[in-house]
Structure formats: structure tokens, C-alpha cells
Design a protein around this motif. Structure first.
Motif, short mmCIF file in Angstrom:
data_model
loop_
_atom_site.label_atom_id
_atom_site.label_comp_id
_atom_site.label_asym_id
_atom_site.label_seq_id
_atom_site.Cartn_x
_atom_site.Cartn_y
_atom_site.Cartn_z
N ALA A 238 -10.67 0.25 8.27
CA ALA A 238 -11.24 0.97 7.13
C ALA A 238 -12.76 0.99 7.25
O ALA A 238 -13.37 0.04 7.74
CB ALA A 238 -10.82 0.30 5.82
N HIS A 239 -13.36 2.06 6.78
CA HIS A 239 -14.81 2.22 6.85
C HIS A 239 -15.51 1.21 5.95
O HIS A 239 -15.08 0.95 4.83
CB HIS A 239 -15.18 3.65 6.43
CG HIS A 239 -16.65 3.95 6.51
ND1 HIS A 239 -17.37 3.84 7.68
CD2 HIS A 239 -17.53 4.35 5.57
CE1 HIS A 239 -18.62 4.16 7.46
NE2 HIS A 239 -18.76 4.48 6.18
N LYS B 268 -13.55 -6.70 9.10
CA LYS B 268 -12.26 -6.63 9.81
C LYS B 268 -11.83 -8.01 10.29
O LYS B 268 -12.58 -8.72 10.96
CB LYS B 268 -12.39 -5.67 11.00
CG LYS B 268 -11.08 -5.42 11.73
CD LYS B 268 -11.23 -4.30 12.76
CE LYS B 268 -12.23 -4.66 13.85
NZ LYS B 268 -12.32 -3.62 14.89
N HIS C 188 -10.60 -6.26 5.47
CA HIS C 188 -9.47 -5.51 6.02
C HIS C 188 -8.73 -6.39 7.02
O HIS C 188 -9.26 -6.71 8.08
CB HIS C 188 -9.94 -4.23 6.70
CG HIS C 188 -8.82 -3.31 7.10
ND1 HIS C 188 -9.04 -2.13 7.76
CD2 HIS C 188 -7.47 -3.40 6.92
CE1 HIS C 188 -7.87 -1.53 7.98
NE2 HIS C 188 -6.92 -2.29 7.49
N VAL D 239 -7.62 -5.14 2.05
CA VAL D 239 -6.75 -4.11 2.64
C VAL D 239 -5.93 -4.78 3.74
O VAL D 239 -6.45 -5.58 4.51
CB VAL D 239 -7.57 -2.95 3.23
CG1 VAL D 239 -6.65 -1.87 3.78
CG2 VAL D 239 -8.51 -2.37 2.19
N SER E 82 -3.28 -3.68 6.94
CA SER E 82 -2.66 -2.63 7.73
C SER E 82 -1.74 -3.23 8.78
O SER E 82 -2.07 -4.27 9.38
CB SER E 82 -3.72 -1.77 8.44
OG SER E 82 -4.45 -1.00 7.53
N ASN F 254 -13.86 4.66 -1.54
CA ASN F 254 -13.72 4.49 -0.09
C ASN F 254 -12.29 4.14 0.30
O ASN F 254 -11.75 4.67 1.28
CB ASN F 254 -14.67 3.39 0.40
CG ASN F 254 -16.12 3.84 0.43
OD1 ASN F 254 -16.40 5.04 0.45
ND2 ASN F 254 -17.04 2.89 0.42
N LEU F 255 -11.66 3.26 -0.47
CA LEU F 255 -10.29 2.87 -0.15
C LEU F 255 -9.32 4.00 -0.46
O LEU F 255 -8.31 4.19 0.24
CB LEU F 255 -9.90 1.61 -0.92
CG LEU F 255 -10.71 0.36 -0.57
CD1 LEU F 255 -10.20 -0.85 -1.35
CD2 LEU F 255 -10.66 0.08 0.93
N PHE G 32 -9.51 6.21 2.47
CA PHE G 32 -8.83 5.58 3.61
C PHE G 32 -7.32 5.85 3.55
O PHE G 32 -6.70 6.23 4.55
CB PHE G 32 -9.11 4.08 3.59
CG PHE G 32 -8.25 3.28 4.53
CD1 PHE G 32 -8.46 3.31 5.90
CD2 PHE G 32 -7.22 2.49 4.03
CE1 PHE G 32 -7.66 2.56 6.75
CE2 PHE G 32 -6.43 1.74 4.87
CZ PHE G 32 -6.64 1.77 6.24
N ARG H 284 -4.68 8.57 5.87
CA ARG H 284 -3.42 8.13 6.51
C ARG H 284 -2.25 8.97 6.01
O ARG H 284 -1.35 9.32 6.79
CB ARG H 284 -3.18 6.65 6.18
CG ARG H 284 -2.16 6.01 7.09
CD ARG H 284 -2.72 5.85 8.49
NE ARG H 284 -1.70 5.48 9.47
CZ ARG H 284 -0.96 6.33 10.17
NH1 ARG H 284 -1.11 7.62 9.99
NH2 ARG H 284 -0.10 5.91 11.05
#
Length: 435
Positions: A86-87, A91, A169, A198, A200, A418-419, A422, A426
Motif C-alpha cells: 500500500a502507498h 511494510k 501493512h 492493512v 494482504s 488512501n486505504l 488501495f 484491487r
């Protein structure tokens, strides 16, 4: 039943011999958890909460535990983790169930935010009490199996009054074939703290036929707020069973969103307790299903105390021979007067073979409450398609626009711009034919 239990023993018997991480009392906790799982084996349709999703039939047995990732696996995971990130997020990468610091960016966290790997916590005698909280075990067989076999995960602590900015994230990357991974994470927000997390689930090039089993335990302190976004985009032949256990304190707020858009079998189960007066919950989700994907989202919301509010909005788009399951249950305890709860679920079926099972439930044990639920399923409105085509859109574009608007009803509930973007990207990738 005997054969299923034998498979459970065979699938997990070698794991304890492989010396999963943990010093006392962790081995004892794992053993107790495994006994709970072993008594039932894999869940099956005769269990009410698994009525529409039968892992015993869909998965068969638990695969061998994935080995520690080698250099090749990490190199492939690096590519997938970068694509999934995610931007403007911190991470944290788990490769085949193992936290991988050199693919992560811990240095971007605020100093007061503490992030440790699960392996670090369970192997340190000084954090034995914390290890017991992280490896929480319930009667749910998937959660018990996860506690018994978790190889790694993340333990994140946000102190009182702190704000976690930018969001974290957590990227789960699978690189193996015909193996299983087990991860367990723990998130604790202090009083008046704020955080966005977040998660993933993605597959590296060459990964196939794997099983991912994940669980997260989250404690949201009084007057705190947590945004939790989850996106499952596994390999098309992979299975994913993920669980969340969340307790929300007084005056606190939880914004939750889950989206499943790939895989073969997916089951997400969330157990959320509004444990403090004035707690608020916004729980939303989307299943994007095509091919033969079986995607199950089960959310149980427990209003344990008075003056709490919950809103749930779930959407499913099902094509081909896919199947979407949504089981939403709201429990209002005897003391939980002035509860305000509502749940809606809608499914859009794009083919004659598509299936959607919606099961909203209310269990109200208190007076003076406001509760309601609703469920609908159907095809695209051809009149709306015609109206858009009359304005110059092709049939494909008209249908795409209507589906996007339908899904967007749930995505728009994500508070962070932003989220929200994101997740939208997707979802649009899936709408264009991607996995």
C-alpha cells in the motif's frame, strides 16, 4: 470421523517434532491447543458455524508445514511484496509464515511503537505472559490449530495516546507448493491510541496449492480507534483460513473491512466483542468470486455492554460457478440495553451457476434495543444496463460501471482515503478479469 482424526494426527504429528519456537510455558499452550483441535479434526458442515463451508470436504487434510524460505523464495517474495504494498505504509513482510526483516521497513515506525516477531516473543522467558495472550486458544478448531502450529507473526504495541502514522501493512507472501503456513499476530492499542493496519495475502511466482492459516488478536483500548483492512488475493488453487478476535474498549471505535478476490477456498471469521460502553463498530466486506472459488465471510459481533453501536455492510459479486457465503451474527447480551445494531448483505449473481448463501442472525437477550438485518440476492437490473447503453456506453462498460457501484457501497465505508483507494484499485483489477 476416525479417518479424519487420523489425517489430523498425520498432518500435524511431525510439526511438534520439528520443534516449533517457544520456551515454557509455550510448548504446554501449544499442546493444549492441539488437543482441542485433535478432538474434532478439521471443521465440517455438521458444525453450525461451518454449515456452508466444509474444510473437511473442500481441503481434505492439512498439508505439511512450509520450510523456512531460502534465498530463491525470498527473492520471489520481494517482487510480490513490492507489487502488493500500500502507498505510504510501513511494510512488514512474512514469507511462508516467517517474518523477514530485510524485506520490511521497521525504521519508518515512530519510536514509541513496539514491533516484535512472534518468534522473538515466544522464545523469550521474560515475555511468557505476553506469549500466553498471543497464543489465545478457543473451542474453534481453526483457531486452536493455528495456536498449536504458528511459526511466526507480529506483536505490535501502540502505547497510550500514540498515533500510528503512516499505517502498517502486513504482507503475507506464499512461495511454496502443496505446503501450509501458520501465522499469529497480536495488536494492542493503549488508551486513546490510533492505528491503521492493512493485511494482504499474495502468492509469489510459482506458488501453488498451498494452505494459509492466519489469526490476529487485537485489543482496542478505551477511546482508541483502529482501522483494519484485509485483502486476500491468494493463488487461484490456494486455501486460506483466517481468523480475528477483537475486543473494543469503552468509547473506542473499530473500522473493519475484508475483501476476498482470489483463491480456491477462503474462510474469514471475525469475532468482535464490544466490551466497553459507547464502543462503535463499522464492519464491511466484499467477496469477489469467479471460477470455482468458494469464499466465506463469517462475522460474529457480541454486544456485551450497554450503549454500543454496530453497522455491518457486506457485498458479494459471484460469477461462473463460484460460491459466496456470508454469515453475520449479532448477539445482544442481557445487560446490553440501548444497543443500536444493523446488518445488511447483498449478493449480485452474474451467471446461472453462481451461488450466494446469506445468513444474517440476531440473538437479542435485552430490552430497549434497536436492531435490524436484511439480505437480498439477484442479477443485474437489465433496465439500468439499457439506460446506460442509451447514453452511449457499451454493454460491457455499462455492466462494469454498475458492478463497480455495487461493490463501492461497501468500499466507501473505509474512512481513510488512501486505504480506500488501495482497496478500490484491487477491486478494479478483479473487475477487469484479474485474480
Amino acid at each position: 470421523m476416525k479417518q479424519a482424526k487420523a489425517r489430523a494426527k498425520r498432518a500435524t504429528g511431525d510439526v511438534f517434532a520439528a520443534q516449533l519456537p517457544g520456551v515454557a510455558p509455550v510448548p504446554e499452550i501449544r499442546a493444549r491447543a492441539f488437543e482441542i483441535y485433535k478432538s474434532a479434526g478439521l471443521p465440517h458442515r455438521r458444525m453450525e458455524n461451518w454449515k456452508y463451508t466444509d474444510p473437511r470436504a473442500l481441503i481434505g487434510e492439512v498439508l505439511p508445514l512450509a520450510p523456512r524460505p531460502d534465498a530463491d523464495a525470498i527473492a520471489r517474495a520481494k517482487v510480490s511484496a513490492k507489487q502488493a504494498a500500500a502507498h505510504q505504509a510501513v511494510k512488514l513482510v512474512l514469507v511462508d509464515g516467517i517474518f523477514t526483516p530485510h524485506l520490511s521497513h521497521l525504521g519508518e515506525l515512530e519510536n514509541e511503537i513496539v514491533v516484535r516477531s512472534l518468534r522473538e516473543v515466544v522464545e523469550d522467558a521474560a515475555t511468557a505472559d505476553l506469549a500466553g495472550l498471543v497464543l489465545l486458544t478457543t473451542s474453534n478448531p481453526a483457531i486452536s490449530l493455528n495456536a498449536a502450529m504458528a511459526t511466526d507473526g507480529l506483536v505490535i504495541t501502540v502505547p497510550d495516546g500514540a498515533a500510528l502514522n503512516p499505517p502498517i501493512h502486513i504482507v503475507h507472501v506464499a512461495t511454496g507448493c502443496s505446503v501450509s503456513t501458520f501465522t499469529r499476530s497480536y495488536l494492542q492499542l493503549g488508551k486513546a491510541a490510533h492505528a491503521a493496519v492493512v493485511e494482504s495475502f499474495v502468492a509469489a511466482e510459482g506458488a501453488s496449492g498451498y494452505q494459509a492459516n492466519d489469526a490476529i488478536i487485537a485489543l482496542v483500548g478505551d477511546e482508541a480507534s483502529l482501522s483494519h483492512i484485509r485483502v486476500a488475493a491468494d493463488a487461484c488453487d490456494a486455501a486460506n483460513i483466517s481468523s480475528a478476535i477483537v475486543a473494543v474498549g469503552a468509547g473506542a471505535k473499530l473500522d473493519f473491512f475484508s475483501m476476498t478476490c482470489s483463491g480456491s477456498v477462503s474462510r474469514y471469521q471475525g469475532f468482535i466483542t464490544l466490551a466497553g460502553e459507547g464502543a462503535k463498530l463499522s464492519a464491511n466486506g466484499v467477496n469477489l468470486v469467479r471460477g470455482k472459488l468458494h469464499a466465506d465471510t463469517t462475522i460474529v459481533v457480541d454486544h456485551a455492554v450497554p450503549y454500543c453501536t454496530s453497522r455491518e455492510k457486506f457485498r458479494a459479486v459471484v460469477d461462473d460457478c463460484g460460491r459466496s457465503v456470508f454469515h453475520g451474527r449479532i448477539v445482544v447480551r442481557p445487560a446490553a440495553r440501548k444497543t443500536d445494531a444493523a446488518l445488511t448483505t447483498r449478493a449480485l449473481l452474474l451467471s446461472d451457476q453462481a451461488e450466494a448463501d446469506n445468513k444474517p442472525e440476531l440473538e437479542i437477550l435485552a430490552d430497549d434495543v434497536t436492531c435490524g438485518h436484511g439480505a437480498t440476492s439477484g442479477a443485474l437490473d437489465e433496465n439500468l444496463v439499457f439506460n446506460l447503453r442509451a447514453r452511449g456506453l457499451s454493454e460491457k462498460d455499462a455492466r462494469m460501471l454498475l458492478i463497480k457501484a455495487f461493490v463501492g457501497e461497501a468500499i466507501e465505508e473505509i474512512a481513510s482515503k488512501n486505504l480506500r483507494e488501495f482497496v478500490t484499485v484491487r477491486a478494479e483489477h478483479w473487475l477487469r478479469g484479474g485474480g
